[in-house]
Write an enzyme that holds these catalytic residues in place. Structure first.
Site, PDB file in Angstrom:
ATOM      1  N   ALA A  61       0.840  -1.203   0.000  1.00 12.99           N
ATOM      2  CA  ALA A  61       0.000   0.000   0.000  1.00 12.99           C
ATOM      3  C   ALA A  61       0.872   1.248   0.000  1.00 12.99           C
ATOM      4  CB  ALA A  61      -0.899  -0.006   1.225  1.00 12.99           C
ATOM      5  N   PHE A  63       1.941   2.933  -2.742  1.00 14.02           N
ATOM      6  CA  PHE A  63       2.506   3.227  -4.074  1.00 14.02           C
ATOM      7  C   PHE A  63       1.403   3.717  -4.998  1.00 14.02           C
ATOM      8  CE2 PHE A  63       3.589   2.239  -8.428  1.00 14.02           C
ATOM      9  CZ  PHE A  63       4.858   2.775  -8.534  1.00 14.02           C
ATOM     10  N   ASP A  64       0.287   2.970  -5.025  1.00 14.69           N
ATOM     11  CA  ASP A  64      -0.824   3.346  -5.898  1.00 14.69           C
ATOM     12  C   ASP A  64      -2.022   3.725  -5.021  1.00 14.69           C
ATOM     13  OD1 ASP A  64      -2.442   3.793  -8.050  1.00 14.69           O
ATOM     14  OD2 ASP A  64      -2.644   1.685  -8.636  1.00 14.69           O
ATOM     15  N   ASN A 110       8.776   8.656   5.304  1.00 18.84           N
ATOM     16  CA  ASN A 110       7.650   9.442   4.786  1.00 18.84           C
ATOM     17  C   ASN A 110       6.740   9.864   5.928  1.00 18.84           C
ATOM     18  OD1 ASN A 110       4.638   8.388   4.514  1.00 18.84           O
ATOM     19  ND2 ASN A 110       5.966   6.564   4.504  1.00 18.84           N
ATOM     20  N   ARG A 111       6.177  11.061   5.748  1.00 22.88           N
ATOM     21  CA  ARG A 111       5.127  11.534   6.661  1.00 22.88           C
ATOM     22  C   ARG A 111       4.008  12.136   5.813  1.00 22.88           C
ATOM     23  NH1 ARG A 111       9.529  15.106   8.192  1.00 22.88           N
ATOM     24  NH2 ARG A 111       9.350  17.156   7.180  1.00 22.88           N
ATOM     25  N   PHE A 114      -1.712  10.230   4.817  1.00 24.90           N
ATOM     26  CA  PHE A 114      -2.931   9.830   4.093  1.00 24.90           C
ATOM     27  C   PHE A 114      -3.393  10.893   3.095  1.00 24.90           C
ATOM     28  CE2 PHE A 114      -4.799   6.729   7.547  1.00 24.90           C
ATOM     29  CZ  PHE A 114      -3.820   5.799   7.221  1.00 24.90           C
ATOM     30  N   SER A 173      -0.559   3.544  10.390  1.00 18.68           N
ATOM     31  CA  SER A 173       0.219   4.660   9.845  1.00 18.68           C
ATOM     32  C   SER A 173       0.640   5.560  10.998  1.00 18.68           C
ATOM     33  CB  SER A 173      -0.602   5.477   8.861  1.00 18.68           C
ATOM     34  OG  SER A 173       0.054   6.710   8.632  1.00 18.68           O
ATOM     35  N   ASN A 175       1.491   8.574  10.705  1.00 22.02           N
ATOM     36  CA  ASN A 175       1.411   9.974  10.281  1.00 22.02           C
ATOM     37  C   ASN A 175       0.047  10.626  10.453  1.00 22.02           C
ATOM     38  OD1 ASN A 175       4.170   9.948   9.425  1.00 22.02           O
ATOM     39  ND2 ASN A 175       3.513   8.713   7.672  1.00 22.02           N
ATOM     40  N   THR A 176      -0.902   9.889  11.027  1.00 21.05           N
ATOM     41  CA  THR A 176      -2.188  10.489  11.403  1.00 21.05           C
ATOM     42  C   THR A 176      -2.239  10.423  12.932  1.00 21.05           C
ATOM     43  OG1 THR A 176      -3.283   9.817   9.360  1.00 21.05           O
ATOM     44  CG2 THR A 176      -4.705  10.256  11.248  1.00 21.05           C
ATOM     45  N   LYS A 214      -3.598  -4.474   9.203  1.00 18.62           N
ATOM     46  CA  LYS A 214      -2.172  -4.122   9.050  1.00 18.62           C
ATOM     47  C   LYS A 214      -1.690  -3.433  10.320  1.00 18.62           C
ATOM     48  CE  LYS A 214       1.123  -1.869   5.935  1.00 18.62           C
ATOM     49  NZ  LYS A 214       1.317  -1.248   4.612  1.00 18.62           N
ATOM     50  N   ASN A 243       3.716  -2.049   8.962  1.00 14.86           N
ATOM     51  CA  ASN A 243       3.845  -0.704   8.390  1.00 14.86           C
ATOM     52  C   ASN A 243       5.272  -0.154   8.639  1.00 14.86           C
ATOM     53  OD1 ASN A 243       2.976   1.876   7.328  1.00 14.86           O
ATOM     54  ND2 ASN A 243       0.901   1.232   7.889  1.00 14.86           N
ATOM     55  N   THR A 244       5.443   1.126   8.420  1.00 17.87           N
ATOM     56  CA  THR A 244       6.759   1.754   8.647  1.00 17.87           C
ATOM     57  C   THR A 244       7.021   1.894  10.148  1.00 17.87           C
ATOM     58  OG1 THR A 244       5.712   3.913   8.548  1.00 17.87           O
ATOM     59  CG2 THR A 244       6.628   3.063   6.493  1.00 17.87           C
ATOM     60  N   GLY A 295      11.260  -3.924   4.171  1.00 17.21           N
ATOM     61  CA  GLY A 295      12.688  -4.074   3.897  1.00 17.21           C
ATOM     62  C   GLY A 295      13.076  -5.143   2.900  1.00 17.21           C
TER      63      GLY A 295
HETATM   64  C1  LIG Z   1       6.089   6.719   0.461  1.00 18.70           C
HETATM   65  C2  LIG Z   1       5.359   5.650   1.218  1.00 18.70           C
HETATM   66  C3  LIG Z   1       3.968   5.745   1.364  1.00 18.70           C
HETATM   67  C4  LIG Z   1       3.282   4.754   2.070  1.00 18.70           C
HETATM   68  N1  LIG Z   1       1.921   4.839   2.193  1.00 18.70           N
HETATM   69  C5  LIG Z   1       1.240   3.845   2.816  1.00 18.70           C
HETATM   70  C6  LIG Z   1      -0.170   3.877   2.897  1.00 18.70           C
HETATM   71  O1  LIG Z   1      -0.827   4.760   2.370  1.00 18.70           O
HETATM   72  N2  LIG Z   1      -0.787   2.879   3.584  1.00 18.70           N
HETATM   73  C7  LIG Z   1      -0.103   1.841   4.163  1.00 18.70           C
HETATM   74  O2  LIG Z   1      -0.717   0.954   4.755  1.00 18.70           O
HETATM   75  N3  LIG Z   1       1.233   1.776   4.069  1.00 18.70           N
HETATM   76  C8  LIG Z   1       1.920   2.747   3.415  1.00 18.70           C
HETATM   77  N4  LIG Z   1       3.279   2.673   3.323  1.00 18.70           N
HETATM   78  C9  LIG Z   1       3.971   1.532   3.981  1.00 18.70           C
HETATM   79  C10 LIG Z   1       4.235   0.379   3.025  1.00 18.70           C
HETATM   80  O3  LIG Z   1       3.041  -0.195   2.559  1.00 18.70           O
HETATM   81  C11 LIG Z   1       5.065  -0.716   3.730  1.00 18.70           C
HETATM   82  O4  LIG Z   1       4.298  -1.240   4.801  1.00 18.70           O
HETATM   83  C12 LIG Z   1       6.380  -0.186   4.292  1.00 18.70           C
HETATM   84  O5  LIG Z   1       6.936   0.794   3.428  1.00 18.70           O
HETATM   85  C13 LIG Z   1       7.412  -1.298   4.486  1.00 18.70           C
HETATM   86  O6  LIG Z   1       7.731  -1.914   3.251  1.00 18.70           O
HETATM   87  P1  LIG Z   1       9.046  -1.527   2.394  1.00 18.70           P
HETATM   88  O7  LIG Z   1      10.200  -1.530   3.337  1.00 18.70           O
HETATM   89  O8  LIG Z   1       9.136  -2.592   1.336  1.00 18.70           O
HETATM   90  O9  LIG Z   1       8.782  -0.178   1.817  1.00 18.70           O
HETATM   91  C14 LIG Z   1       3.990   3.658   2.625  1.00 18.70           C
HETATM   92  C15 LIG Z   1       5.380   3.569   2.460  1.00 18.70           C
HETATM   93  C16 LIG Z   1       6.057   4.543   1.757  1.00 18.70           C
HETATM   94  C17 LIG Z   1       7.560   4.413   1.593  1.00 18.70           C
END
Ligand SMILES: Cc1cc2nc3c(=O)[nH]c(=O)nc-3n(C[C@H](O)[C@H](O)[C@H](O)COP(=O)(O)O)c2cc1C
Length: 364
Positions: A61, A63-64, A110-111, A114, A173, A175-176, A214, A243-244, A295
């Site tokens: 989630a 990316f798109d 990222n911050r 949403f 998330s 960031n909210t 999630k 998530n992050t 990761g």
């Molecule tokens: C720029 C960016 C935007 C993201 N936006 C969302 C989001 O809208 N919803 C969500 O559940 N996770 C979001 N994520 C988290 C990713 O879905 C994923 O859980 C996280 O980046 C760990 O995977 P990765 O290390 O492969 O990036 C975002 C991550 C990045 C880098």
């Protein structure tokens, strides 16, 4: 073709602000005449949540977010795509700049908060491709200013469950403000009770849609006990870990950028996310499947996630540094792993190392 194009485009994209580079990538994917990737080897197929995935590699989630290019991503070889996070009403998110690359660490902070075009726009796009096939899920979140955040999730389930392959409840998330509090036992129980109830109502007229939860990799193990307990009691169909992270591992080299507020993803997240995945796996006791994310930037990392407990995997940040060729690289690494052990299916590897991972020192 894609590989060559990407190799030429990447230095240019990296010269741009990360968010501009991302918008441009989405535009390119939306108009590029992409050939369909070769069919996947049958041994990569996964059955989970009642769905048949051609391979276990999903686009994570974020990316798109607005469901603009799910079919382009499926054509590029992803086994599934998670669109969103979508919020009920359109919202802009936090002020820019709000996405940062940690080049030396192969990480991203990222911050965004949403930023979403809102449910109506996203629904229209998903409805337009509903008969196109392929597994396209939607990740849902609450508006920042919602008076009743749980009501936002219920509303989105009612709208999206009839047309999405699955729905992910995103309460992780960072960031909210306050959103992650919904992961606490009592709040989570109330949320999942109402969400699953809404899903049952939709099921009666439109058929069943899996609901996934999630979570953040930053939960304490006691909080994870509670979250898994509630998820099992409320019978969610699966969990995504995770998530992050708000943590900043001591190993980070981009010290200055690491001070930016927001969620860290990419290679520096791998040890923590994989540990939390294994901790979740041993608590879930096969009640439902898990998606491992955080990761993954190589075939070895993908295999480690599966062995730690993931039936399916997702990735995002590594695409910034490695490009889309990573998807094919992971598939061939997984097939080699199966051949090495003379196995017919990845399911035989799921969780093989979970107990061992949970016995390691906590990742710092
Ligand atoms: C720029 C960016 C935007 C993201 N936006 C969302 C989001 O809208 N919803 C969500 O559940 N996770 C979001 N994520 C988290 C990713 O879905 C994923 O859980 C996280 O980046 C760990 O995977 P990765 O290390 O492969 O990036 C975002 C991550 C990045 C880098």
């Amino acid at each position: 073709m894609i590989g060559l194009f990407e190799r030429l485009a990447r230095p240019f994209l990296h010269a741009l602000d990360p968010e501009d580079a991302h918008s441009l990538t989405i535009k390119m994917l939306a108009c590029a005449p992409l050939p369909r990737a070769a069919g996947d080897d049958k041994r990569l197929a996964v059955r989970a949540f009642g769905l048949n995935f051609p391979n276990p590699i999903g686009m994570a989630a974020g990316f798109d977010k607005n469901a603009e290019v799910p079919d382009a991503l499926l054509r590029l070889g992803f086994g599934f795509v998670e669109t969103g996070t979508v919020t009920p009403l359109p919202q802009r998110g936090n002020p820019r700049p709000r996405v940062f690359r940690l080049n030396a660490d192969r990480g991203v902070i990222n911050r965004l908060g949403f930023n979403s075009q809102g449910a109506e726009a996203v629904l229209r796009r998903l409805a337009a491709r509903a008969n196109a096939g392929g597994i396209v899920g939607i990740n849902i979140g609450a508006n920042k200013d919602a008076a009743d955040r749980v009501a936002d999730y219920v509303r989105l389930i009612e709208r999206f469950a009839p047309i999405a392959s699955y729905v992910t409840i995103n309460i992780s998330s960072p960031n909210t403000p306050g959103l992650r509090n919904l992961q606490q036992a009592e709040a989570l129980d109330d949320l999942l009770a109402r969400v699953i109830d809404a899903r049952e109502r939709v099921t009666r007229r439109a058929g069943p849609t899996p609901v996934l939860l999630k979570i953040a990799p930053d939960l304490s193990l006691a909080e994870l006990d509670d979250a898994v307990g509630v998820a099992r009691a409320r019978r969610v169909d699966g969990m995504i870990v995770g998530n992050t992270t708000l943590t900043r591992p001591a190993s980070l080299r981009e010290m200055k950028i690491a001070k930016e507020a927001g969620g860290l993803s990419g290679r520096p997240l791998l040890p923590l996310a994989t540990r939390m995945l294994a901790e979740t796996y041993v608590r879930v006791e096969s009640a439902f499947p898990l998606i491992g994310v955080g990761g993954i930037d190589s075939g070895a990392a993908a295999l480690a996630k599966i062995r730690a407990g993931a039936s399916l995997i997702q990735l995002y940040s590594a695409l910034v540094f490695r490009g889309l060729g990573l998807v094919a690289e992971i598939k061939s690494a997984l097939l080699s792993a199966l051949e090495r052990d003379s196995l017919d299916s990845l399911s035989e590897l799921v969780g093989a190392d979970a107990a061992a991972v949970t016995a390691e020192a906590w990742p710092g």
